[in-house]
Design a protein around this motif. Structure first.
Motif, PDB file in Angstrom:
ATOM      1  N   THR A   1       0.828  -1.217   0.000  1.00  0.00           N
ATOM      2  CA  THR A   1       0.000   0.000   0.000  1.00  0.00           C
ATOM      3  C   THR A   1       0.856   1.258   0.000  1.00  0.00           C
ATOM      4  O   THR A   1       0.335   2.362  -0.189  1.00  0.00           O
ATOM      5  N   HIS A   2       2.161   1.108   0.195  1.00  0.00           N
ATOM      6  CA  HIS A   2       3.068   2.256   0.203  1.00  0.00           C
ATOM      7  C   HIS A   2       3.742   2.476  -1.146  1.00  0.00           C
ATOM      8  O   HIS A   2       4.470   3.450  -1.316  1.00  0.00           O
ATOM      9  N   GLY A   3       3.512   1.582  -2.099  1.00  0.00           N
ATOM     10  CA  GLY A   3       4.086   1.752  -3.422  1.00  0.00           C
ATOM     11  C   GLY A   3       5.141   0.709  -3.742  1.00  0.00           C
ATOM     12  O   GLY A   3       5.553  -0.075  -2.879  1.00  0.00           O
ATOM     13  N   PRO A   4       5.607   0.684  -4.999  1.00  0.00           N
ATOM     14  CA  PRO A   4       6.526  -0.368  -5.444  1.00  0.00           C
ATOM     15  C   PRO A   4       7.880  -0.336  -4.750  1.00  0.00           C
ATOM     16  O   PRO A   4       8.554  -1.357  -4.659  1.00  0.00           O
ATOM     17  N   GLU A   5       8.292   0.818  -4.264  1.00  0.00           N
ATOM     18  CA  GLU A   5       9.582   0.893  -3.574  1.00  0.00           C
ATOM     19  C   GLU A   5       9.593   0.014  -2.325  1.00  0.00           C
ATOM     20  O   GLU A   5      10.667  -0.400  -1.852  1.00  0.00           O
ATOM     21  N   PHE A   6       8.402  -0.254  -1.775  1.00  0.00           N
ATOM     22  CA  PHE A   6       8.297  -1.005  -0.523  1.00  0.00           C
ATOM     23  C   PHE A   6       7.844  -2.452  -0.750  1.00  0.00           C
ATOM     24  O   PHE A   6       7.480  -3.140   0.202  1.00  0.00           O
TER      25      PHE A   6
ATOM     26  N   LYS B   1      -5.667   2.342  -1.100  1.00  0.00           N
ATOM     27  CA  LYS B   1      -4.470   3.159  -0.929  1.00  0.00           C
ATOM     28  C   LYS B   1      -3.486   2.989  -2.082  1.00  0.00           C
ATOM     29  O   LYS B   1      -2.780   3.928  -2.449  1.00  0.00           O
ATOM     30  N   ARG B   2      -3.436   1.776  -2.657  1.00  0.00           N
ATOM     31  CA  ARG B   2      -2.491   1.574  -3.761  1.00  0.00           C
ATOM     32  C   ARG B   2      -2.779   2.521  -4.917  1.00  0.00           C
ATOM     33  O   ARG B   2      -1.865   3.038  -5.555  1.00  0.00           O
TER      34      ARG B   2
ATOM     35  N   PHE C   1      -0.430   7.208  -6.912  1.00  0.00           N
ATOM     36  CA  PHE C   1       0.046   7.778  -8.172  1.00  0.00           C
ATOM     37  C   PHE C   1      -1.077   8.474  -8.934  1.00  0.00           C
ATOM     38  O   PHE C   1      -2.246   8.104  -8.816  1.00  0.00           O
ATOM     39  N   TYR C   2      -0.667   9.466  -9.727  1.00  0.00           N
ATOM     40  CA  TYR C   2      -1.621  10.160 -10.593  1.00  0.00           C
ATOM     41  C   TYR C   2      -2.152   9.201 -11.649  1.00  0.00           C
ATOM     42  O   TYR C   2      -3.366   9.112 -11.882  1.00  0.00           O
TER      43      TYR C   2
END
Length: 243
Positions: A135-140, A173-174, A178-179
């Motif tokens: 839910t925090h993005g691909p970096e995580f 949240k995912r 991002f836009y």
């Protein structure tokens, strides 16, 4: 003014890819973002990689790694992937590499190794082959291969009520990270669609090149779409990944 084009799954269809690039007619200052799955399907996977490396000499290119690319990379590194690779286009890819020299094989291995798992531009637009689960993005992402295997992000976007406001308490949240999100991996032809699909802010640019579809490209600012002809028309004596 420069433009940015995102290009969906290719699956060894070099002739169709060349036609698509000719139809886009990019200028030297333009950016080409490829969403992965360059190999496995039609007979010219090694040729696709050679062509992409040539394109990179003229244009700014960003190459995202797909699950089929990860399979091929493992094989080039001497590790035979699971048997499912052979059933899903791996045999054609291996055949396409038979005439390459050791130095060419090294170049291809390095090219796969340098591919990105995802790319985020200055406008908070994400480009990834499949999706992400954090839910925090691909970096995580705890398990990096999910970036080229996940289908849950696309399924979530398809299932979400389009009337739900983004500030709703239960909005995923995912999707808020991002836009816009650009993916491949899941062919639009599976849903009876021949063009790229959009669900919420997720654009799916895989239009079934490995099967009976086309390779697609989209200008990410104008949303104009270009497509090759049906890929099988270039390879009438082959089946690609069609059963």
């Amino acid at each position: 003014m420069s433009a940015t084009y995102v290009i969906g799954d290719i699956h060894g269809a070099l002739k169709a890819l060349k036609q698509l690039i000719a139809r886009i007619a990019p200028k030297d200052a333009d950016t080409l973002i490829f969403l992965g799955d360059y190999v496995d399907g039609w007979s010219e996977s090694a040729g696709v990689l050679e062509y992409l490396m040539e394109l990179e000499l003229t244009y700014r290119c960003i190459f995202i790694k797909g699950n089929h690319d990860a399979w091929c990379e493992s094989w080039l590194n001497g590790v035979m992937p699971e048997a499912s690779w052979m059933r899903n286009g791996g045999a054609a890819t291996i055949a396409s590499y038979e005439k390459l020299s050791p130095s060419q094989l090294q170049r291809h291995t390095a090219f796969f190794n340098d591919m990105r798992l995802f790319y985020i531009d200055a406008q908070k637009r994400l480009f990834v082959h499949a999706g992400f689960t954090s839910t925090h993005g691909p970096e995580f992402e705890r398990f990096a291969p999910m970036l080229y295997w996940d289908r849950s992000l696309w399924e979530l976007a398809l299932a979400l009520d389009p009337q739900m406001p983004r500030d709703a308490r239960f909005y995923p949240k995912r999707l808020l990270q991002f836009y816009e999100i650009y993916i491949g991996h899941t062919p639009s032809v599976n849903y009876g669609e021949v063009l790229p699909m959009i669900a919420c802010n997720v654009h799916n640019v895989d239009t079934g090149a490995a099967f009976m579809g086309k390779i697609s490209a989209m200008n990410i600012d104008t949303k104009e779409v270009w497509q090759s002809d049906i890929v099988q028309s270039f390879y009438p004596d082959e089946k690609g990944r069609n059963a």
